[in-house]
Design a protein around this motif. Sequence first.
Motif, mmCIF file in Angstrom:
data_model
loop_
_atom_site.group_PDB
_atom_site.id
_atom_site.type_symbol
_atom_site.label_atom_id
_atom_site.label_comp_id
_atom_site.label_asym_id
_atom_site.label_seq_id
_atom_site.Cartn_x
_atom_site.Cartn_y
_atom_site.Cartn_z
ATOM 1 N N ARG A 8 2.570 1.882 -3.452
ATOM 2 C CA ARG A 8 1.638 2.274 -4.505
ATOM 3 C C ARG A 8 1.085 3.682 -4.294
ATOM 4 O O ARG A 8 0.561 4.279 -5.236
ATOM 5 N N ARG A 9 1.195 4.194 -3.080
ATOM 6 C CA ARG A 9 0.731 5.560 -2.811
ATOM 7 C C ARG A 9 1.840 6.589 -2.932
ATOM 8 O O ARG A 9 1.587 7.776 -2.820
ATOM 9 N N ARG A 10 3.045 6.141 -3.142
ATOM 10 C CA ARG A 10 4.162 7.074 -3.257
ATOM 11 C C ARG A 10 4.036 7.870 -4.547
ATOM 12 O O ARG A 10 3.778 7.317 -5.630
ATOM 13 N N VAL B 197 0.847 -1.202 0.000
ATOM 14 C CA VAL B 197 0.000 0.000 0.000
ATOM 15 C C VAL B 197 0.875 1.243 0.000
ATOM 16 O O VAL B 197 0.618 2.208 -0.744
ATOM 17 N N TRP B 198 1.919 1.233 0.805
ATOM 18 C CA TRP B 198 2.823 2.391 0.884
ATOM 19 C C TRP B 198 3.468 2.685 -0.464
ATOM 20 O O TRP B 198 3.444 3.839 -0.917
#
Length: 211
Positions: A199-201, A196-197
């Motif tokens: 892909r949100r960067r 999740v981290w």
Amino acid sequence: MCWSATADLWAGLGIGAVGVACLASVRRPGDALLAALPLLLGAHQIVEAAVWRAGGGAGTATLAWAVIALPLLPLWVPAGALAAARPADRPRLSAPLAVGTVTAAFLAYRLATRPVTAEVRGHTLGYAVDLPYAPLVLAGYLAATVGALLLARDRLLRLLGLVTGAGAAVCALLWSTEFLSTWCALAAVASLLLLVWIRRRPTVTHRPLSS
């Protein structure tokens, strides 16, 4: 570790698949080290499946498990957090890396000079290595791994640090009772949070050079 060789093997394959997805989603070069962490955790589970198959003992699989768990992780996690941080945040993240380097060096020395053994205890595996100053070593280990995540500016990485710290305490309690080992569940949760981290960067944008 999981509660059987089969569980370790399937957990390792699943966590490794998450690691592949993490690396495929990297848009910043500095994020690659943390993104690859699930691959390392997945490999760790697969190695432990081999320890189960061997019935414990002091073989190559046991040593490989210990190398990943002891000297490698306290270097990998703070180095990854530092590489992914913004330049302004890197000075405070240098401290966990320094602690991790000293801790990893000590642990690597002990593994090089002392045997490490594994023992099947019902639904858990117990590992034994001669470690003097164990409370101090554990403090350094946690400061390097959990501490580096808690010091990160990114909220998801701080959440990962909280989940990892609390989850490790629960897993250690269950393991100490020799009832059930749930480290693989913690590794899976950590890997999904990293996915999740990553892909949100945001993508790195480069300003055009002025003429």
